[in-house]
Design a protein around this motif. Structure first.
Motif, PDB file in Angstrom:
ATOM      1  N   ALA A  13      11.586  -5.948   1.296  1.00  0.00           N
ATOM      2  CA  ALA A  13      11.118  -5.462   2.594  1.00  0.00           C
ATOM      3  C   ALA A  13      10.001  -4.446   2.420  1.00  0.00           C
ATOM      4  N   LEU A  14      10.123  -3.587   1.419  1.00  0.00           N
ATOM      5  CA  LEU A  14       9.073  -2.597   1.149  1.00  0.00           C
ATOM      6  C   LEU A  14       7.797  -3.267   0.646  1.00  0.00           C
ATOM      7  N   VAL A  15       7.941  -4.314  -0.154  1.00  0.00           N
ATOM      8  CA  VAL A  15       6.778  -5.080  -0.621  1.00  0.00           C
ATOM      9  C   VAL A  15       6.075  -5.714   0.576  1.00  0.00           C
ATOM     10  N   ALA A  16       6.844  -6.322   1.465  1.00  0.00           N
ATOM     11  CA  ALA A  16       6.266  -6.943   2.659  1.00  0.00           C
ATOM     12  C   ALA A  16       5.563  -5.902   3.525  1.00  0.00           C
ATOM     13  N   ALA A  17       6.166  -4.736   3.669  1.00  0.00           N
ATOM     14  CA  ALA A  17       5.556  -3.671   4.468  1.00  0.00           C
ATOM     15  C   ALA A  17       4.248  -3.190   3.842  1.00  0.00           C
ATOM     16  N   ALA A  18       4.218  -3.095   2.512  1.00  0.00           N
ATOM     17  CA  ALA A  18       2.985  -2.688   1.823  1.00  0.00           C
ATOM     18  C   ALA A  18       1.882  -3.706   2.057  1.00  0.00           C
ATOM     19  N   GLN A  19       2.240  -4.985   2.043  1.00  0.00           N
ATOM     20  CA  GLN A  19       1.254  -6.033   2.292  1.00  0.00           C
ATOM     21  C   GLN A  19       0.784  -6.012   3.744  1.00  0.00           C
ATOM     22  N   GLU A  20       1.679  -5.713   4.658  1.00  0.00           N
ATOM     23  CA  GLU A  20       1.283  -5.599   6.061  1.00  0.00           C
ATOM     24  C   GLU A  20       0.322  -4.434   6.255  1.00  0.00           C
ATOM     25  N   GLY A  21       0.544  -3.366   5.510  1.00  0.00           N
ATOM     26  CA  GLY A  21      -0.324  -2.199   5.596  1.00  0.00           C
ATOM     27  C   GLY A  21      -1.684  -2.411   4.955  1.00  0.00           C
ATOM     28  N   ASP A  22      -1.773  -3.336   4.022  1.00  0.00           N
ATOM     29  CA  ASP A  22      -3.034  -3.647   3.336  1.00  0.00           C
ATOM     30  C   ASP A  22      -3.035  -5.131   3.022  1.00  0.00           C
ATOM     31  N   ALA A  23      -3.661  -5.898   3.875  1.00  0.00           N
ATOM     32  CA  ALA A  23      -3.652  -7.364   3.748  1.00  0.00           C
ATOM     33  C   ALA A  23      -4.345  -7.865   2.488  1.00  0.00           C
ATOM     34  N   SER A  24      -5.126  -7.017   1.826  1.00  0.00           N
ATOM     35  CA  SER A  24      -5.811  -7.457   0.611  1.00  0.00           C
ATOM     36  C   SER A  24      -4.907  -7.423  -0.627  1.00  0.00           C
ATOM     37  N   LEU A  25      -3.722  -6.832  -0.500  1.00  0.00           N
ATOM     38  CA  LEU A  25      -2.785  -6.774  -1.635  1.00  0.00           C
ATOM     39  C   LEU A  25      -2.099  -8.120  -1.829  1.00  0.00           C
ATOM     40  N   THR A  26      -2.002  -8.545  -3.085  1.00  0.00           N
ATOM     41  CA  THR A  26      -1.172  -9.699  -3.395  1.00  0.00           C
ATOM     42  C   THR A  26       0.280  -9.222  -3.409  1.00  0.00           C
ATOM     43  N   ALA A  27       1.205 -10.158  -3.406  1.00  0.00           N
ATOM     44  CA  ALA A  27       2.617  -9.791  -3.451  1.00  0.00           C
ATOM     45  C   ALA A  27       2.939  -8.992  -4.711  1.00  0.00           C
ATOM     46  N   MET A  28       2.360  -9.393  -5.842  1.00  0.00           N
ATOM     47  CA  MET A  28       2.651  -8.677  -7.083  1.00  0.00           C
ATOM     48  C   MET A  28       2.026  -7.282  -7.080  1.00  0.00           C
ATOM     49  N   GLN A  29       0.837  -7.148  -6.530  1.00  0.00           N
ATOM     50  CA  GLN A  29       0.216  -5.827  -6.441  1.00  0.00           C
ATOM     51  C   GLN A  29       1.055  -4.903  -5.567  1.00  0.00           C
ATOM     52  N   ALA A  30       1.515  -5.412  -4.445  1.00  0.00           N
ATOM     53  CA  ALA A  30       2.384  -4.613  -3.574  1.00  0.00           C
ATOM     54  C   ALA A  30       3.667  -4.250  -4.304  1.00  0.00           C
ATOM     55  N   ALA A  31       4.224  -5.190  -5.058  1.00  0.00           N
ATOM     56  CA  ALA A  31       5.451  -4.932  -5.819  1.00  0.00           C
ATOM     57  C   ALA A  31       5.224  -3.865  -6.887  1.00  0.00           C
ATOM     58  N   LEU A  32       4.065  -3.884  -7.542  1.00  0.00           N
ATOM     59  CA  LEU A  32       3.739  -2.852  -8.531  1.00  0.00           C
ATOM     60  C   LEU A  32       3.719  -1.472  -7.881  1.00  0.00           C
ATOM     61  N   LEU A  33       3.134  -1.379  -6.708  1.00  0.00           N
ATOM     62  CA  LEU A  33       3.061  -0.101  -6.005  1.00  0.00           C
ATOM     63  C   LEU A  33       4.442   0.371  -5.567  1.00  0.00           C
ATOM     64  N   VAL A  34       5.234  -0.530  -5.035  1.00  0.00           N
ATOM     65  CA  VAL A  34       6.593  -0.177  -4.597  1.00  0.00           C
ATOM     66  C   VAL A  34       7.443   0.218  -5.801  1.00  0.00           C
ATOM     67  N   ALA A  35       7.323  -0.512  -6.892  1.00  0.00           N
ATOM     68  CA  ALA A  35       8.102  -0.196  -8.102  1.00  0.00           C
ATOM     69  C   ALA A  35       7.764   1.202  -8.619  1.00  0.00           C
ATOM     70  N   ALA A  36       6.494   1.568  -8.552  1.00  0.00           N
ATOM     71  CA  ALA A  36       6.096   2.913  -8.987  1.00  0.00           C
ATOM     72  C   ALA A  36       6.648   3.959  -8.031  1.00  0.00           C
ATOM     73  N   LYS A  37       6.559   3.683  -6.743  1.00  0.00           N
ATOM     74  CA  LYS A  37       7.035   4.643  -5.739  1.00  0.00           C
ATOM     75  C   LYS A  37       8.537   4.872  -5.856  1.00  0.00           C
ATOM     76  N   LEU A  38       9.292   3.811  -6.119  1.00  0.00           N
ATOM     77  CA  LEU A  38      10.749   3.919  -6.241  1.00  0.00           C
ATOM     78  C   LEU A  38      11.204   4.263  -7.656  1.00  0.00           C
ATOM     79  N   ASP A  39      10.252   4.455  -8.548  1.00  0.00           N
ATOM     80  CA  ASP A  39      10.529   4.762  -9.961  1.00  0.00           C
ATOM     81  C   ASP A  39      11.362   3.662 -10.622  1.00  0.00           C
ATOM     82  N   ILE A  40      11.092   2.412 -10.241  1.00  0.00           N
ATOM     83  CA  ILE A  40      11.747   1.261 -10.856  1.00  0.00           C
ATOM     84  C   ILE A  40      11.052   0.931 -12.166  1.00  0.00           C
ATOM     85  N   ALA A  41       9.737   0.984 -12.143  1.00  0.00           N
ATOM     86  CA  ALA A  41       8.940   0.720 -13.342  1.00  0.00           C
ATOM     87  C   ALA A  41       7.612   1.436 -13.201  1.00  0.00           C
TER      88      ALA A  41
END
Length: 94
Positions: A13-41
Motif C-alpha cells: 500500500a505504501l509503494v502504491a501511495a508513493a507511485q500515486e505521489g510521483d507517477a514517474s516512479l517504477t514499482a521497484m523505485q517506489a519500493a526502494l524508497l519505502v524500504a529505506a523509509k521503513l528501515d527494511i533495507a
C-alpha cells in the motif's frame, strides 16, 4: 471480524501511495524508497534478497533514482560486491 493488514499488505500500500505521489516512479523505485523509509533495507543487496529480486535489477533502478535530484542519496559503493548503500535525504517526504 476486522483483520489488520499484514506487513506485506502495508508495504504494498505504501509503494502504491508513493507511485500515486510521483507517477514517474517504477514499482521497484517506489519500493526502494519505502524500504529505506521503513528501515527494511538500506542497501541494494539486502533489498534484492528480501524481496527476491536480482541484484542487477535493483542496481539499475537504484542508479536511476540516484540520478534524480533530492530523491535518494548514495552513501557508499562496494566495488567488490557492487553493493550500494543508500539513504533518503533528511527532508524527503516520500
Amino acid at each position: 471480524m476486522s483483520e489488520e493488514p499484514s506487513e506485506v499488505d502495508r508495504f504494498l500500500a505504501l509503494v502504491a501511495a508513493a507511485q500515486e505521489g510521483d507517477a514517474s516512479l517504477t514499482a521497484m523505485q517506489a519500493a526502494l524508497l519505502v524500504a529505506a523509509k521503513l528501515d527494511i533495507a538500506r542497501d541494494s543487496r539486502s533489498f534484492g534478497r528480501t524481496l527476491g529480486i536480482a541484484h542487477s535489477l535493483v542496481l539499475r533502478e537504484l542508479n536511476a533514482l540516484a540520478e534524480r535530484e533530492g530523491v535518494l542519496e548514495i552513501v557508499r559503493r562496494d566495488p567488490r560486491t557492487m553493493r550500494v548503500h543508500y539513504t533518503l535525504p533528511p527532508c524527503s517526504s516520500r
